[in-house]
Write a protein that holds these residues in place. Structure first.
Motif, PDB file in Angstrom:
ATOM      1  N   GLU B   5       0.819  -1.210   0.000  1.00 56.24           N
ATOM      2  CA  GLU B   5       0.000   0.000   0.000  1.00 56.24           C
ATOM      3  C   GLU B   5       0.850   1.257   0.000  1.00 56.24           C
ATOM      4  O   GLU B   5       0.379   2.331  -0.335  1.00 56.24           O
ATOM      5  N   GLU B   6       2.085   1.104   0.446  1.00 57.38           N
ATOM      6  CA  GLU B   6       2.966   2.276   0.567  1.00 57.38           C
ATOM      7  C   GLU B   6       4.183   2.061  -0.306  1.00 57.38           C
ATOM      8  O   GLU B   6       5.213   1.588   0.150  1.00 57.38           O
ATOM      9  N   PRO B   7       4.067   2.384  -1.589  1.00 60.59           N
ATOM     10  CA  PRO B   7       5.108   1.961  -2.518  1.00 60.59           C
ATOM     11  C   PRO B   7       6.388   2.782  -2.494  1.00 60.59           C
ATOM     12  O   PRO B   7       7.371   2.359  -3.058  1.00 60.59           O
ATOM     13  N   TYR B   8       6.366   3.944  -1.854  1.00 62.46           N
ATOM     14  CA  TYR B   8       7.572   4.770  -1.923  1.00 62.46           C
ATOM     15  C   TYR B   8       8.690   4.192  -1.087  1.00 62.46           C
ATOM     16  O   TYR B   8       8.500   3.740   0.023  1.00 62.46           O
ATOM     17  N   TYR B  10      12.188   5.287   0.617  1.00 63.96           N
ATOM     18  CA  TYR B  10      13.048   6.412   0.939  1.00 63.96           C
ATOM     19  C   TYR B  10      14.456   5.905   1.123  1.00 63.96           C
ATOM     20  O   TYR B  10      14.672   4.815   1.642  1.00 63.96           O
ATOM     21  N   GLY B 828      15.185  18.298   0.378  1.00 62.36           N
ATOM     22  CA  GLY B 828      14.083  18.854  -0.399  1.00 62.36           C
ATOM     23  C   GLY B 828      12.728  18.723   0.274  1.00 62.36           C
ATOM     24  O   GLY B 828      11.706  19.083  -0.299  1.00 62.36           O
ATOM     25  N   ARG B 829      12.720  18.191   1.499  1.00 62.37           N
ATOM     26  CA  ARG B 829      11.444  18.032   2.207  1.00 62.37           C
ATOM     27  C   ARG B 829      10.964  19.388   2.713  1.00 62.37           C
ATOM     28  O   ARG B 829      11.738  20.156   3.273  1.00 62.37           O
ATOM     29  N   ILE B 830       9.683  19.656   2.507  1.00 64.15           N
ATOM     30  CA  ILE B 830       9.136  20.961   2.867  1.00 64.15           C
ATOM     31  C   ILE B 830       8.900  21.030   4.378  1.00 64.15           C
ATOM     32  O   ILE B 830       8.347  20.110   4.975  1.00 64.15           O
TER      33      ILE B 830
END
Ligand SMILES: [Mg+2]
Ligand SMILES: [Zn+2]
Ligand SMILES: [Zn+2]
Lengths: 79, 862
Positions: B5-8, B10, B828-830
């Protein structure tokens, strides 16, 4: 005990689920991918009733001491 | 964790693996095989296959590395290897070897644990290893085996096990028979990967047999450079000496084995090789005599390089020092410019600035060389184009002048106007390190203008500060453009000036600009001149000029400003067309972090001008006091007799009131405040009465003390408060411990000189006396209690808040405002979608807000 709707509490800012189209627009506006956005847990009480799924973008409208009103975005994650 | 369900995925560092180099790997990474202990041939050139082989890297400037082709400092060096004639044991892993030998079978090399038990414990052991580390895991395995051991037979092949002991440092015995490293290695080889894992070792990174060295890596020459002595002789590094011993003995061992020498000779040499390799790794092994230089001083080998306070970690990595820097006590000098720093002359003759010789400055620089290191301004070193540095001494000066030509670099003494970076610890914000221009001065302290004390948080009670001299053109340009005091004037925290007048400068300007101050034009011109203002054309052409007119001489003609001062008589500050029309100049306008006067000057005329005006204002203030005289005296706290009588009356009234409250309380007539007990109510009311009494005395003091310099300091904001004055002249007041009157000490009372249960003012820490009249013993004691508490509080809070700040600063250090005003981290994380939620750069604002009205007006006016 009666169930409390935390979303009605004064300290809980307004959470809105964005449509896919709106989400794409926001991503484009910040030229960022969804991983770069701050996250919020799917089980977060503030999202109750919004029917969110993984990867949704939530717009949060808060009061700000410097800017009056400010918007913030969070993406839904599972853990 | 990748998830359906959580394909990303890191990027993450999941593990760091530590291992032992395998012989194969050692050969692979090696650039050369070392075969001879000789270092240099007759011409002084490194021998091929010697320890200084050119393939191992370069240590001579001008030469290129044979392996990678890079020059000195670009090439980090390359490893070599020696193949050992016989294997030896690595001293750091002796205990691991012992465990492996004792807990595996001497015949089949399996763990001495029945197969079923292995299955049963494997997972649990691995989990333990993951949580607590492989040492704990190994210990647990040993415990399990010891608990299950029945008899001395292998549970797998039933072979009888023998007792293994170690004779320190590196010799193993099995029932009195010595196990040679060869045999030892073959036993370790046979242990299966699965069993290796049980011992907490990762077989991919550490095969047990790799612990027994067969191929020794030779560290690159870059980590053991030879140094050339004054006499021209070469002196080798300790490591090179040690490696030479190893290679020499290894060679002899080879020869003896090949020649079929008697076993006893071979074994002696083998032991010697073991000794040399052991001391190569660690020259402080308990049971071994350390290897020594001919002078008798022990060699510093690998472990000693890293270990202890003088080792690489604590000395070089944690405790880095920098060259071209200086440190001493600081002292004030209001005659310096704000962006200057006074440097003692002896310091200026030690610190140097490299200056490149060109055909245009060669004669100029020759003069520096001629003066040499002992005359100022001279030079300490001359650097040749090939990078060789020559120290200038009486004898070498003449030769150096002859030799000097374009391309050389002269390291000349620091002179007026050179760039320096000035710093005071703790460097909590960027204003703790600012660039100043050097002024070389006599005496031995570093000097700075007192106006820049605030950003450094410096005072002169013994503070020391550091000074750095940038050594390249780029560094100097960067320091001057980005770090000079001018650029740091406006705080990025609250958008006001962090540099302002303090102390005498405030008092002086207050006195100068107060209504009624005037002096002859002649005096005014002198005053301005002593403050560094030569142009007195702005002074009105009359015989007597007012203080406000003198101050106005510093302001530009088109400057207008409206603000407020602290003063009660002249609260409205109005500057119109460069003239101070009304209001006094006090801390509100000239001080750091307060008022918009400095901010507006900065905004309208730029940082350089603003800093310049501030410097002049400061000097003017000090000059006024110099001319006028300024003293704070004990007599400033004298009160007329009527005033003292008034104070007496206030106390009597207050005491009566307190007594009334107490009797009310005792008779039960006192009514409790909401949410308070009766006792708390009483305390609150008493505190209120006493504080009121103190305030009243303060007012009486303020009204009756004659206009004095002490009062001037308090009301201009230069130093002290009206309360301080009241405490000196009138009454010190109630001493409060954590917001309450003092209540502990003896049982039921504060001190033994009071009655039990006495709630009166004087028994609970009210100090009726003033600092001038002197305190009674009990009063003094109460004040000491509170004073000690305050001291403790600061002593405990400072490190705590300091650490908190440090953690915060480290957590936020790589955040950056991007061009779209979002705040993002290095990945690059906001973090924020709009900087500060309002995208406002505080350092460009005025006290954190934008003056929209003025901006609009300016836009309309064009
Ligand atoms: Mg100090
Ligand atoms: Zn190289
Ligand atoms: Zn066995």
């Amino acid at each position: 005990m009666a169930k409390v709707d935390v979303r009605k509490h004064v300290l809980v800012p307004k959470h809105v689920k964005l449509s896919e189209k709106e989400k794409e627009e926001v991503l484009k506006a910040y030229s960022a991918t969804i991983e770069n956005f701050p996250r919020i847990l799917k089980k977060d009480p503030a999202l109750e009733g919004l029917n969110v799924k993984y990867g949704d973008l939530i717009r949060i409208e808060r009061k700000s001491p410097t800017a009056g009103k400010t918007v913030f975005y969070r993406t839904v994650v599972l853990s | 964790m990748p998830d359906a369900e959580e394909p990303y995925v890191y990027k993450k560092v999941s593990t760091v693996v530590f291992g032992v180099l395998s012989p194969k790997l050692i050969r692979k990474i090696a650039a050369a095989k070392i075969v001879t202990p000789e270092l240099y041939d007759k011409e002084g050139y490194p021998v091929d296959g010697g320890l200084m082989d050119v393939r191992l890297g370069v240590i001579d400037p001008g030469l290129r590395c044979k392996t990678c082709g890079s020059k000195l400092k670009e090439c980090t060096g390359h490893f070599g290897y020696i193949a050992l004639a016989r294997p030896v044991i690595h001293i750091s892993f002796v205990s691991v070897i012992l465990t492996l030998l004792r807990y595996t079978c001497r015949e089949c090399s399996r763990v001495l644990l029945p197969a079923a038990k292995i299955e049963q414990y494997a997972d649990r052991l691995k989990r333990l290893g993951k949580d607590k580390g492989s040492d704990v895991m190994r210990k647990k395995l040993k415990d399990i085996i010891n608990a299950l051991r029945s008899g001395s037979r292998c549970p797998h092949c039933k072979a009888k096990q023998k007792k293994i002991v170690i004779e320190k440092p590196t010799t193993f015995f099995e029932d009195e028979r010595r196990i040679s490293p060869i045999e030892l290695r073959s036993r370790l080889e046979k242990i299966t990967d699965a069993d290796v894992e049980l011992f907490g070792l990762n077989p991919a990174a550490v095969r047990p047999e790799w612990i027994v060295i067969t191929v020794l890596p030779i560290p690159p020459v870059t980590m053991r450079p030879s140094i050339t002595l004054e006499t021209g002789e070469r002196s080798e590094d300790d490591l090179t000496h040690k490696l030479g011993d190893i290679v020499r003995i290894n060679q002899r061992l080879f020869e003896n084995i090949n020649a079929g020498a008697p076993e006893i000779i071979v074994e002696d040499l083998w032991d010697l090789l073991q000794y040399h390799i052991t001391t190569f790794f660690d020259n402080e092994v308990a049971q071994l005599p350390p290897a020594r230089h001919r002078s008798g001083q022990p060699l510093k080998t690998l472990t000693e390089r890293i270990k202890s306070k003088e080792g690489r970690i604590r000395h070089n990595l944690t405790g880095k020092r920098t060259n071209f820097s200086a440190r001493t006590v600081i002292s004030p000098d209001p005659l310096l410019e704000l962006n200057e720093v006074g440097m003692p002359d002896i310091m200026a003759m030690k610190l140097t600035v490299p200056e490149r010789v060109t055909e245009w400055n060669i004669n100029y620089l020759k003069e520096f060389v001629r003066r040499g290191p002992k005359a100022y301004p001279g030079a300490n070193y001359v650097v040749r184009p090939d990078g060789r540095k020559k120290r200038l001494t009486e004898e070498t000066i003449e030769a150096s002048i002859e030799e000097l030509q374009p391309g050389y670099i002269v390291e000349r003494h620091v002179m007026d106007g050179d760039i320096a970076v000035f710093n005071r610890q703790p460097s909590l914000h960027r204003m703790s390190m600012m660039c100043h221009k050097v002024r070389v001065l006599p005496f031995k302290t570093l000097r700075l203008n007192p106006a820049v004390c605030f950003p450094y948080n410096a005072d002169f009670d013994g503070d020391e500060m550091n000074l750095h001299i940038p050594q390249t053109e780029e560094a100097r340009a960067e320091a001057e453009l980005l770090m000079i005091v001018d650029t740091q004037m406006i705080s990025p925290r609250y958008g006001l000036s962090v540099i302002g007048c303090i102390q005498d400068a405030i008092s002086g300007n207050y006195l100068l600009t107060k209504n009624g101050f005037s002096m002859s034009r002649q005096d005014a011109v002198n005053l301005l001149a002593s403050a560094g203002i030569a142009d007195s054309s702005k002074l009105p052409k009359k015989d007597v000029v007012a203080g406000k007119e003198i101050f106005s001489a510093l302001l530009p003609d088109d400057f207008s400003f409206a603000g407020r001062s602290k003063s009660r008589e002249e609260p409205e500050v109005v500057i119109k067309d460069g003239k101070l029309v009304s209001g006094v100049m006090d801390k509100n306008n000239l001080g750091e972090g307060s008022g918009l006067l400095l901010r507006n000057l900065h905004k309208k005329y730029g940082r350089h001008f603003a800093l310049d005006v501030l410097g002049k204002v400061f000097k003017l203030g000090v000059a006024v006091l110099m001319k006028r005289g300024f003293t704070t005296a004990v007599s400033d706290t004298d009160l007329p007799p009527e005033a003292r009588l008034q104070i007496q009356n206030v106390f009597e009234r207050a005491e009566k009131e307190v007594a009334g409250l107490i009797s009310h309380y005792n008779s039960g007539q006192l009514e409790a405040l909401p949410g308070r007990t009766l006792k708390e109510t009483l305390e609150l009311k008493i505190l209120e009465v006493l504080n009121r009494a103190r305030d009243e005395t303060g007012k009486i003091v303020a009204m009756n003390v004659e206009a004095s310099h002490t009062i001037v300091m308090a009301i201009s904001g230069a130093r002290g408060t009206p309360l301080n004055l009241a405490q000196m002249a009138g009454c010190v007041g109630q001493q409060a411990l954590r917001g309450r009157r003092i209540e502990n000490g003896y049982y039921g009372r504060t001190l033994s000189c009071f009655r039990k249960g006495d709630l009166s003012a004087e028994s609970r820490g009210f100090i009726k006396n003033s600092f001038k009249s002197g305190l009674r013993p009990a009063e003094f004691f109460f004040q000491s209690i509170v004073g000690r508490d305050a001291l403790m509080d600061t002593a405990l809070r400072t490190p705590k808040s300091g650490y908190l700040y440090r953690r915060l600063a480290n957590a936020l250090q790589d955040l950056k405002v991007e061009y779209d005003n979002t705040v993002r981290d290095s990945g690059g994380r906001i973090v924020q979608f709009s900087y500060g939620e309002d995208s406002l750069d505080v350092s460009k604002s005025e006290g954190g807000v934008l003056n929209v009205k003025r901006a609009v007006n300016e836009a309309l006016e064009g």
